[in-house]
Design an enzyme around this catalytic site. Structure first.
Site, short mmCIF file in Angstrom:
data_model
loop_
_atom_site.label_atom_id
_atom_site.label_comp_id
_atom_site.label_asym_id
_atom_site.label_seq_id
_atom_site.Cartn_x
_atom_site.Cartn_y
_atom_site.Cartn_z
N HIS A 190 51.71 28.69 -9.93
CA HIS A 190 51.19 28.70 -11.30
C HIS A 190 51.71 27.50 -12.09
CE1 HIS A 190 49.06 32.66 -11.52
NE2 HIS A 190 49.74 32.81 -10.40
N THR A 191 51.95 26.43 -11.38
CA THR A 191 52.37 25.18 -12.02
C THR A 191 51.21 24.20 -12.11
OG1 THR A 191 53.14 24.59 -9.83
CG2 THR A 191 54.82 25.25 -11.42
N GLY A 194 44.89 35.35 -0.18
CA GLY A 194 45.54 34.30 -0.97
C GLY A 194 45.82 33.06 -0.15
N ASP A 207 44.62 24.27 -4.51
CA ASP A 207 44.03 24.71 -3.24
C ASP A 207 43.07 23.67 -2.67
OD1 ASP A 207 45.41 26.94 -3.99
OD2 ASP A 207 43.64 28.11 -4.55
N GLU A 265 34.30 25.68 -7.96
CA GLU A 265 35.03 26.94 -8.10
C GLU A 265 35.10 27.38 -9.58
OE1 GLU A 265 37.24 28.37 -5.38
OE2 GLU A 265 37.54 30.08 -6.71
N SER A 297 43.45 30.73 0.41
CA SER A 297 42.44 29.73 -0.01
C SER A 297 41.25 29.63 0.92
CB SER A 297 43.07 28.34 -0.17
OG SER A 297 43.96 28.36 -1.22
C1 GLA Z 1 45.61 30.25 -6.96
C2 GLA Z 1 44.86 29.12 -7.66
C3 GLA Z 1 45.71 27.84 -7.67
C4 GLA Z 1 47.11 28.09 -8.20
C5 GLA Z 1 47.73 29.32 -7.51
C6 GLA Z 1 49.04 29.71 -8.13
O1 GLA Z 1 45.76 29.95 -5.61
O2 GLA Z 1 43.65 28.86 -7.00
O3 GLA Z 1 45.06 26.85 -8.44
O4 GLA Z 1 47.10 28.22 -9.59
O5 GLA Z 1 46.87 30.45 -7.57
O6 GLA Z 1 50.00 28.75 -7.89
#
Ligand code: GLA
Length: 379
Positions: free
Chosen positions: A32-33, A120, A168, A156, A122
């Site tokens: 979440h950065t 999670g 991602d 996206e 991607s």
């Molecule tokens: C998801 C989002 C990314 C990122 C992460 C958290 O994977 O797609 O852009 O924000 O959460 O780090």
């Protein structure tokens, strides 16, 4: 001929022009950065979306999913944001390229994925980036890697409608085998940091908690909003601008205890990503492993994006011999990663499976990951 080429030939009567791929990812650290203009350090998985593709003369995009056993035809008039279903990730890429002014001719696309969905890892970015890589080459476009990642993210964000950051798509496009990708999400610069876990005497265990993460969309959007609100109150463009040294003052300046926690996560997490890059450079496991633990604690206590299954997986992995462990990805379920002494990943996975069974949770799944190649042409 591969099975994918075979399907392509059966469906279109011709051989594909080429086959391209883009991988899923795990994030070693930096959660979440990205949407706070900060730092993260993902690496690509060997799991990937593969696309066999060739041109079509009728100006349509006919897309087959081997996984879904489904074929969808997309005409230019169908390129409307918000379109439902798996094909929207591919259609979104066509839309984003056209929005950016590229002339995209019709194409046949046959897709296959071995990236676990909903974990999670991607899988959607992998699909977008694979389609983008294929269409770029089919149309003779020379688009720089970071621009390709940004176009995939546009698909996206604006076509599919998920308000994610750039991590991602950048990972799927720009990662290289044997490296983690240090990504500065403000400057949009990357550094390939060698990461051969064997030199650390460990393996990276990726364990899918198999938690249905129904809250992920609303909670993700809420975290983004909170971070932007905190930045506004602090008078900065993005939380990236709050340094570790300036954290105390920033926390004093914020009245809302919730915003204080969110800011503390982002600022300390950015610092941990930089420290982790340093630990990789010097090959220091003693420095790297605790950063994963600290990142997890920060996501659990300050950013509040973990859930009981994820916390139990991390705690059990640590108790079973992992040297450091954290949730990876957006949160509210999904996967954990753990640095495990080489040869002991199954033992740790089985301990977590036992703890899950005792707690009445669904069985987890796991694999060992090595940093793999980013998007490219396969054949
Ligand atoms: C998801 C989002 C990314 C990122 C992460 C958290 O994977 O797609 O852009 O924000 O959460 O780090």
């Amino acid at each position: 001929m591969t099975a994918l080429e075979d399907t392509f030939r059966t469906r279109t009567g011709e051989a594909p022009y080429g086959t391209w791929f883009a991988p899923g990812r795990v994030n070693l650290i930096g959660e979440h950065t990205d949407y706070n203009d900060g730092f993260c350090m993902p690496f690509a998985l060997p799991h990937r979306v593969t696309v066999a593709a060739g041109p079509r003369k009728d100006g349509q995009w006919v897309i087959t999913s081997q996984n879904k056993h489904e074929t969808v035809t997309v005409a230019p008039a169908d390129l409307t944001p918000g379109r439902p279903g798996w094909s929207s990730y591919a259609a979104g890429v066509v839309w984003a390229l056209r929005q950016a002014g590229y002339d995209i001719a019709g194409a046949d696309l046959v897709l296959e994925s071995d990236v676990p969905v909903g974990a999670g890892l991607s899988s959607s970015a992998a699909l977008e980036c694979a389609v983008l890589t294929a269409l770029a080459e089919l149309n003779g476009l020379d688009i720089a890697g970071m621009d390709r990642a940004r176009l995939a993210r546009t698909a996206e964000n604006e076509f599919v409608g998920a308000p994610t950051g750039l991590m991602d798509q950048a990972a799927s496009t720009l990662c290289t085998a044997g490296h983690a990708l240090f990504f500065d999400c403000r400057d949009l610069t990357v550094e390939q940091v060698p990461f051969d876990s064997a030199t650390f005497g460990v393996e990276v265990l990726v364990l899918d908690t198999n938690t249905p993460h129904s809250l992920v969309d609303s909670e993700y959007a809420e975290r983004r909003t909170s971070c932007h609100e905190a930045a506004r109150q602090l008078g900065v463009t993005a939380l990236r601008e709050v340094s570790a040294d300036g954290l105390g003052d920033a926390l004093t300046a914020l009245a809302d205890p919730l915003l204080r926690k969110r800011v503390r996560h982002v600022v300390t997490e950015n610092e941990r990503v930089r420290q982790a890059r340093q630990a990789l450079r010097t090959g220091s496991l003693d420095e790297l492993a605790p950063l994963l633990d600290q990142s997890h604690a920060s996501m659990r206590d300050d950013f509040e994006i973990t859930v009981p299954t994820v916390d139990l997986a991390v705690e059990t992995a640590r108790a079973a011999g992992a040297l450091g462990a954290r949730m990876t990805g957006g949160g509210f379920g999904g996967c954990i990663i753990a640095l495990v002494p080489a040869g002991r990943t199954d033992e740790v996975g089985e301990e977590v499976a036992r703890a899950f069974a005792e707690a009445g949770y669904a069985a987890p799944a796991w694999f060992t990951a090595t940093p793999s190649a980013g998007a490219g042409r396969l054949r």
